[in-house]
Design a protein around this motif. Structure first.
Motif, PDB file in Angstrom:
ATOM      1  N   ALA A 269       0.833  -1.201   0.000  1.00 28.55           N
ATOM      2  CA  ALA A 269       0.000   0.000   0.000  1.00 28.55           C
ATOM      3  C   ALA A 269       0.871   1.256   0.000  1.00 28.55           C
ATOM      4  CB  ALA A 269      -0.937   0.007   1.201  1.00 28.55           C
ATOM      5  N   LEU A 270       1.946   1.234   0.742  1.00 27.64           N
ATOM      6  CA  LEU A 270       2.859   2.383   0.746  1.00 27.64           C
ATOM      7  C   LEU A 270       3.514   2.548  -0.619  1.00 27.64           C
ATOM      8  CD1 LEU A 270       4.642   1.927   4.185  1.00 27.64           C
ATOM      9  CD2 LEU A 270       2.978   3.683   3.559  1.00 27.64           C
ATOM     10  N   HIS A 271       3.957   1.452  -1.174  1.00 24.80           N
ATOM     11  CA  HIS A 271       4.634   1.485  -2.466  1.00 24.80           C
ATOM     12  C   HIS A 271       3.681   1.951  -3.567  1.00 24.80           C
ATOM     13  CE1 HIS A 271       7.408   0.443  -5.628  1.00 24.80           C
ATOM     14  NE2 HIS A 271       6.468  -0.271  -6.216  1.00 24.80           N
ATOM     15  N   ASN A 272       2.458   1.496  -3.525  1.00 26.25           N
ATOM     16  CA  ASN A 272       1.488   1.841  -4.561  1.00 26.25           C
ATOM     17  C   ASN A 272       1.076   3.308  -4.522  1.00 26.25           C
ATOM     18  OD1 ASN A 272       1.511  -0.763  -5.537  1.00 26.25           O
ATOM     19  ND2 ASN A 272      -0.239  -1.402  -4.321  1.00 26.25           N
ATOM     20  N   HIS A 273       1.244   3.965  -3.371  1.00 31.04           N
ATOM     21  CA  HIS A 273       0.856   5.363  -3.231  1.00 31.04           C
ATOM     22  C   HIS A 273       2.062   6.302  -3.219  1.00 31.04           C
ATOM     23  CE1 HIS A 273      -2.798   3.299  -1.791  1.00 31.04           C
ATOM     24  NE2 HIS A 273      -3.371   4.269  -2.451  1.00 31.04           N
ATOM     25  N   ASP A 274       3.212   5.792  -3.560  1.00 38.56           N
ATOM     26  CA  ASP A 274       4.425   6.603  -3.564  1.00 38.56           C
ATOM     27  C   ASP A 274       4.377   7.580  -4.732  1.00 38.56           C
ATOM     28  OD1 ASP A 274       6.926   7.678  -3.254  1.00 38.56           O
ATOM     29  OD2 ASP A 274       8.016   5.875  -3.860  1.00 38.56           O
ATOM     30  N   GLN A 275       4.382   8.851  -4.424  1.00 42.56           N
ATOM     31  CA  GLN A 275       4.350   9.887  -5.446  1.00 42.56           C
ATOM     32  C   GLN A 275       5.694  10.603  -5.577  1.00 42.56           C
ATOM     33  OE1 GLN A 275       1.628  10.400  -7.423  1.00 42.56           O
ATOM     34  NE2 GLN A 275       0.827   8.594  -6.396  1.00 42.56           N
ATOM     35  N   THR A 276       6.723  10.009  -5.011  1.00 41.74           N
ATOM     36  CA  THR A 276       8.042  10.611  -5.054  1.00 41.74           C
ATOM     37  C   THR A 276       8.540  10.690  -6.489  1.00 41.74           C
ATOM     38  OG1 THR A 276       8.535   9.643  -2.905  1.00 41.74           O
ATOM     39  CG2 THR A 276      10.401  10.441  -4.174  1.00 41.74           C
ATOM     40  N   GLN A 277       9.006  11.842  -6.863  1.00 41.66           N
ATOM     41  CA  GLN A 277       9.542  12.054  -8.198  1.00 41.66           C
ATOM     42  C   GLN A 277      11.064  11.968  -8.148  1.00 41.66           C
ATOM     43  OE1 GLN A 277       7.613  12.505 -11.002  1.00 41.66           O
ATOM     44  NE2 GLN A 277       5.968  11.973  -9.590  1.00 41.66           N
ATOM     45  N   PRO A 278      11.665  11.424  -9.184  1.00 41.92           N
ATOM     46  CA  PRO A 278      13.131  11.379  -9.216  1.00 41.92           C
ATOM     47  C   PRO A 278      13.711  12.785  -9.112  1.00 41.92           C
ATOM     48  CG  PRO A 278      12.198  10.099 -11.009  1.00 41.92           C
ATOM     49  CD  PRO A 278      11.064  10.848 -10.360  1.00 41.92           C
ATOM     50  N   GLN A 279      14.806  12.915  -8.434  1.00 45.46           N
ATOM     51  CA  GLN A 279      15.457  14.199  -8.240  1.00 45.46           C
ATOM     52  C   GLN A 279      16.748  14.232  -9.048  1.00 45.46           C
ATOM     53  OE1 GLN A 279      14.690  16.609  -5.513  1.00 45.46           O
ATOM     54  NE2 GLN A 279      12.703  15.660  -5.311  1.00 45.46           N
ATOM     55  N   ARG A 280      17.037  15.352  -9.628  1.00 43.91           N
ATOM     56  CA  ARG A 280      18.306  15.523 -10.332  1.00 43.91           C
ATOM     57  C   ARG A 280      19.295  16.110  -9.333  1.00 43.91           C
ATOM     58  NH1 ARG A 280      19.657  19.213 -15.604  1.00 43.91           N
ATOM     59  NH2 ARG A 280      21.855  18.625 -15.684  1.00 43.91           N
ATOM     60  N   THR A 281      20.421  15.474  -9.202  1.00 42.08           N
ATOM     61  CA  THR A 281      21.422  15.963  -8.261  1.00 42.08           C
ATOM     62  C   THR A 281      22.666  16.399  -9.012  1.00 42.08           C
ATOM     63  OG1 THR A 281      22.294  13.745  -7.936  1.00 42.08           O
ATOM     64  CG2 THR A 281      20.603  14.478  -6.389  1.00 42.08           C
ATOM     65  N   GLU A 282      23.362  17.325  -8.446  1.00 43.85           N
ATOM     66  CA  GLU A 282      24.604  17.824  -9.010  1.00 43.85           C
ATOM     67  C   GLU A 282      25.737  17.396  -8.089  1.00 43.85           C
ATOM     68  OE1 GLU A 282      24.767  19.446 -11.900  1.00 43.85           O
ATOM     69  OE2 GLU A 282      22.600  19.382 -12.126  1.00 43.85           O
ATOM     70  N   PRO A 283      26.876  17.026  -8.663  1.00 40.46           N
ATOM     71  CA  PRO A 283      28.001  16.644  -7.809  1.00 40.46           C
ATOM     72  C   PRO A 283      28.486  17.838  -6.989  1.00 40.46           C
ATOM     73  CG  PRO A 283      28.668  16.720 -10.112  1.00 40.46           C
ATOM     74  CD  PRO A 283      27.193  16.945 -10.071  1.00 40.46           C
ATOM     75  N   ALA A 284      28.911  17.562  -5.780  1.00 35.18           N
ATOM     76  CA  ALA A 284      29.459  18.616  -4.924  1.00 35.18           C
ATOM     77  C   ALA A 284      30.822  19.023  -5.454  1.00 35.18           C
ATOM     78  CB  ALA A 284      29.568  18.115  -3.499  1.00 35.18           C
ATOM     79  N   ASP A 285      31.153  20.288  -5.298  1.00 34.73           N
ATOM     80  CA  ASP A 285      32.482  20.747  -5.689  1.00 34.73           C
ATOM     81  C   ASP A 285      33.510  20.044  -4.822  1.00 34.73           C
ATOM     82  OD1 ASP A 285      31.478  22.472  -7.571  1.00 34.73           O
ATOM     83  OD2 ASP A 285      31.410  24.173  -6.189  1.00 34.73           O
ATOM     84  N   THR A 286      34.610  19.647  -5.450  1.00 32.98           N
ATOM     85  CA  THR A 286      35.631  18.951  -4.675  1.00 32.98           C
ATOM     86  C   THR A 286      36.496  19.919  -3.883  1.00 32.98           C
ATOM     87  OG1 THR A 286      37.074  18.933  -6.606  1.00 32.98           O
ATOM     88  CG2 THR A 286      35.718  16.975  -6.214  1.00 32.98           C
ATOM     89  N   GLU A 287      36.629  21.144  -4.381  1.00 32.00           N
ATOM     90  CA  GLU A 287      37.403  22.155  -3.663  1.00 32.00           C
ATOM     91  C   GLU A 287      36.567  23.416  -3.558  1.00 32.00           C
ATOM     92  OE1 GLU A 287      41.306  22.895  -5.153  1.00 32.00           O
ATOM     93  OE2 GLU A 287      41.599  20.789  -5.673  1.00 32.00           O
ATOM     94  N   PRO A 288      36.506  24.002  -2.369  1.00 30.14           N
ATOM     95  CA  PRO A 288      35.740  25.243  -2.233  1.00 30.14           C
ATOM     96  C   PRO A 288      36.448  26.387  -2.971  1.00 30.14           C
ATOM     97  CG  PRO A 288      36.838  24.689  -0.176  1.00 30.14           C
ATOM     98  CD  PRO A 288      37.076  23.548  -1.126  1.00 30.14           C
ATOM     99  N   GLU A 289      35.643  27.313  -3.470  1.00 26.80           N
ATOM    100  CA  GLU A 289      36.219  28.473  -4.150  1.00 26.80           C
ATOM    101  C   GLU A 289      36.930  29.351  -3.139  1.00 26.80           C
ATOM    102  OE1 GLU A 289      33.573  30.694  -6.612  1.00 26.80           O
ATOM    103  OE2 GLU A 289      32.588  28.885  -7.341  1.00 26.80           O
TER     104      GLU A 289
END
Length: 57
Positions: free
Chosen positions: A33-53
Motif C-alpha cells: 500500500a505504501l509502495h502503490n501510493h508513492d508519489q516521489t519524483q526522481p530528483q536531479r542531483t549535481e556533484p558537490a564541488d571537490t574544492e571550495p572556491e
C-alpha cells in the motif's frame, strides 16, 4: 483483522494475538500500500564541488 500500522501489527504478533502467517501477510499488504501510493519524483542531483572556491583579499 485490522492493522493500522506496522508498529501495531508487530506488537500484535509479538504478543501472540496473530499468527506468523497473518503477520507476514498483513505486513506485505502495508508495504504494498505504501509502495502503490508513492508519489516521489526522481530528483536531479549535481556533484558537490571537490574544492571550495577561494576568494582573494
Amino acid at each position: 483483522m485490522t492493522h493500522t500500522n506496522l508498529k501495531t501489527l508487530s506488537r500484535q504478533y509479538a504478543s501472540g494475538m496473530i499468527s506468523r502467517a497473518d503477520y507476514r501477510r498483513a505486513r506485505a499488504e502495508l508495504i504494498d500500500a505504501l509502495h502503490n501510493h508513492d508519489q516521489t519524483q526522481p530528483q536531479r542531483t549535481e556533484p558537490a564541488d571537490t574544492e571550495p572556491e577561494r576568494s582573494e583579499h
